[in-house]
Each structure stands twice: as C-alpha cells, then as structure tokens.
Design a protein around this motif. Structure first.
Motif, PDB file in Angstrom:
ATOM      1  N   ALA A 113     -32.224  30.127 -43.193  1.00 49.09           N
ATOM      2  CA  ALA A 113     -31.838  28.835 -42.621  1.00 49.09           C
ATOM      3  C   ALA A 113     -30.338  28.607 -42.780  1.00 49.09           C
ATOM      4  O   ALA A 113     -29.795  28.755 -43.873  1.00 49.09           O
ATOM      5  N   ILE A 114     -29.687  28.250 -41.681  1.00 51.51           N
ATOM      6  CA  ILE A 114     -28.255  27.965 -41.663  1.00 51.51           C
ATOM      7  C   ILE A 114     -28.050  26.550 -41.150  1.00 51.51           C
ATOM      8  O   ILE A 114     -28.562  26.185 -40.086  1.00 51.51           O
ATOM      9  N   LYS A 115     -27.308  25.733 -41.895  1.00 52.38           N
ATOM     10  CA  LYS A 115     -26.974  24.384 -41.453  1.00 52.38           C
ATOM     11  C   LYS A 115     -25.579  24.382 -40.824  1.00 52.38           C
ATOM     12  O   LYS A 115     -24.670  25.054 -41.327  1.00 52.38           O
ATOM     13  N   ALA A 116     -25.417  23.613 -39.756  1.00 56.35           N
ATOM     14  CA  ALA A 116     -24.114  23.563 -39.096  1.00 56.35           C
ATOM     15  C   ALA A 116     -23.974  22.292 -38.282  1.00 56.35           C
ATOM     16  O   ALA A 116     -24.968  21.720 -37.827  1.00 56.35           O
ATOM     17  N   ALA A 117     -22.711  21.878 -38.090  1.00 60.36           N
ATOM     18  CA  ALA A 117     -22.422  20.729 -37.227  1.00 60.36           C
ATOM     19  C   ALA A 117     -21.027  20.916 -36.644  1.00 60.36           C
ATOM     20  O   ALA A 117     -20.134  20.118 -36.858  1.00 60.36           O
ATOM     21  N   ASP A 118     -20.806  21.987 -35.958  1.00 61.85           N
ATOM     22  CA  ASP A 118     -19.588  22.469 -35.279  1.00 61.85           C
ATOM     23  C   ASP A 118     -19.381  23.950 -35.569  1.00 61.85           C
ATOM     24  O   ASP A 118     -18.977  24.702 -34.685  1.00 61.85           O
ATOM     25  N   CYS A 119     -19.613  24.378 -36.827  1.00 60.96           N
ATOM     26  CA  CYS A 119     -19.572  25.803 -37.116  1.00 60.96           C
ATOM     27  C   CYS A 119     -20.710  26.491 -36.355  1.00 60.96           C
ATOM     28  O   CYS A 119     -21.689  25.853 -35.970  1.00 60.96           O
ATOM     29  N   MET A 120     -20.583  27.781 -36.124  1.00 65.95           N
ATOM     30  CA  MET A 120     -21.553  28.511 -35.324  1.00 65.95           C
ATOM     31  C   MET A 120     -22.605  29.206 -36.177  1.00 65.95           C
ATOM     32  O   MET A 120     -22.260  29.975 -37.063  1.00 65.95           O
ATOM     33  N   PRO A 121     -23.890  28.961 -35.917  1.00 62.19           N
ATOM     34  CA  PRO A 121     -24.919  29.794 -36.523  1.00 62.19           C
ATOM     35  C   PRO A 121     -25.095  31.058 -35.679  1.00 62.19           C
ATOM     36  O   PRO A 121     -25.221  30.980 -34.454  1.00 62.19           O
ATOM     37  N   VAL A 122     -25.092  32.205 -36.323  1.00 64.11           N
ATOM     38  CA  VAL A 122     -25.333  33.471 -35.633  1.00 64.11           C
ATOM     39  C   VAL A 122     -26.617  34.070 -36.193  1.00 64.11           C
ATOM     40  O   VAL A 122     -26.739  34.254 -37.413  1.00 64.11           O
ATOM     41  N   LEU A 123     -27.588  34.327 -35.325  1.00 66.73           N
ATOM     42  CA  LEU A 123     -28.855  34.911 -35.728  1.00 66.73           C
ATOM     43  C   LEU A 123     -28.899  36.375 -35.301  1.00 66.73           C
ATOM     44  O   LEU A 123     -28.417  36.724 -34.216  1.00 66.73           O
TER      45      LEU A 123
ATOM     46  N   TRP B  17     -27.762  36.392 -31.447  1.00 68.90           N
ATOM     47  CA  TRP B  17     -27.795  35.144 -30.680  1.00 68.90           C
ATOM     48  C   TRP B  17     -26.858  34.149 -31.340  1.00 68.90           C
ATOM     49  O   TRP B  17     -26.940  33.909 -32.545  1.00 68.90           O
ATOM     50  N   MET B  18     -25.954  33.583 -30.532  1.00 67.14           N
ATOM     51  CA  MET B  18     -24.979  32.616 -31.030  1.00 67.14           C
ATOM     52  C   MET B  18     -25.465  31.202 -30.732  1.00 67.14           C
ATOM     53  O   MET B  18     -25.692  30.840 -29.573  1.00 67.14           O
ATOM     54  N   GLY B  19     -25.644  30.421 -31.779  1.00 64.33           N
ATOM     55  CA  GLY B  19     -26.156  29.070 -31.631  1.00 64.33           C
ATOM     56  C   GLY B  19     -25.085  28.046 -31.333  1.00 64.33           C
ATOM     57  O   GLY B  19     -23.904  28.380 -31.164  1.00 64.33           O
TER      58      GLY B  19
END
Length: 209
Positions: free
Chosen positions: A71-81, A122-124
């Motif tokens: 699990a990755i939290k973000a709010a402008d930074c990019m989550p990459v799966l 996949w880039m979130g």
C-alpha cells in the motif's frame, strides 16, 4: 476506485482509492488489512514477507505472498505499481520528485529480483506536468532535463510521468501503463497537497491472489 488498465497476470489485483471511496468498498475487495509504510520520500524498499510492522519505514514495498497488500499513500506524488509477467511478485513505490531523484524505482525493481523485461508497470494519479511548478534546485537533481519546461525565472514545470517512464525503461521495463492523471486539476476525484495543503491521501494497493 480506479482499477488499473494494464495486462497484469490474472492473480494480480490492484486498486487506487479516490476522495469518494468508502471504507466498506475497500473491505469488499481487500483480502486483508494493507501493510502500510511510514513514508519518508526516500528509496528504501520493504520486503513485507520478512519485515515486522515495526520495520516499515520506507517508500516502496514488495511481496510474493498471496493476500499481502502493498500500500502506497499519495496526494500529488506518484504511486508506481509493478508486477512480473509470471504473477509471482508485486510491488508499489511512492515516487515524488525526491523519491525519483533518489532512485526509488530502480531500488524497487532490484528488490523484486526480476529482469525489467519481464515486468509491467502502472503509473497512478500524480500532479500533472501542466501545473507542477518546481524550482532550480529540483531541476538540478535530475539528468532528465527534457522533463522540465521553463515558466518564470528560476522555476520549471516538471513532468513526473516522463521521469518515471525514463527510469523504468532504464531498468528494461518497456511495458508501462497509466499516467495522464492530474491530482491538482481534478479536485472532485483526488486529494492534492499542493492545491489544498492539509489534506487526505489516496491509497494505491497491489496484491497477489
């Protein structure tokens, strides 16, 4: 929730929460409580299969165990799966500009122990290149100068997606999906630290069935 559109193996599951996502919706899809990290904008990768909850300070996680949720939290930074084509290992990385500059994507791929040519990414949702203004000090941290567009003196628009694609391909990952979101510009869907200051977080989660 966003369900990534990518050719992941059938046993790979992934979702990203939105502002409107409710807890009961998450419980309906999660196999168990996600393994949260204490994110610090670095490049440490946590192997969830061998770490305790007390050892989870880092910005990426991997697992090979079915039911364990990265699990990755973000709010402008990019989550990459990330997932391998055989469906044996998955990972999530928290890739803001500091993490990208520190090599969090490269460190995550190394920790997965699979050649990049056998991975898909996949880039979130992240802050988009039309609005993400940064200073000279951020541009100086990257060799990818073509990911920056000049605005006013000493300031640049940064395309996080372009940097991530470059880093992924540098590790041999050619199958890259997602991108094209902008957390800042879609306030109904996404949290944005740059837009709102004090705000919530989206969660990008990936696991094996």
């Amino acid at each position: 929730m966003i369900v990534p559109q990518w050719p992941a193996p059938a046993r790979v599951r992934a979702v990203v929460t939105l502002r409107s996502t409710r807890e009961e919706e998450l419980r309906a899809v999660m196999p168990r409580e996600p393994s949260w990290l204490r994110q610090v904008h670095g490049n440490a990768v946590i192997d969830l299969d061998s770490s305790s909850s007390m050892e989870r300070e880092g910005d990426a996680a991997i697992t090979r165990v079915p039911g364990t949720v990265c699990a990755i939290k973000a709010a402008d930074c990019m989550p990459v799966l990330l997932a391998d084509e055989a469906g044996t290992v998955v990972a999530g990385a928290h890739a803001g500009w500091r993490g990208l500059a520190a090599g969090v994507i490269e460190a995550t791929i190394d920790a997965m122990g699979v050649s990049g040519k056998h991975l898909i990414a996949w880039m979130g949702p992240a802050i988009g290149p039309a609005v993400y203004e940064v200073g000279d000090e951020v541009r100086a941290a990257f060799p990818e100068k073509d990911a920056f567009s000049p605005t006013r003196p000493g300031h640049w628009l940064l395309d996080l997606y372009a940097v991530a694609r470059h880093r992924l391909r540098g590790k041999g990952v050619e199958r890259v999906f997602g991108g094209g979101y902008c957390t800042y510009s879609e306030p109904q869907r996404f949290y944005s630290y740059r837009r709102d200051g004090s705000t919530g977080r989206m969660a990008a989660m990936i696991w094996l069935t």
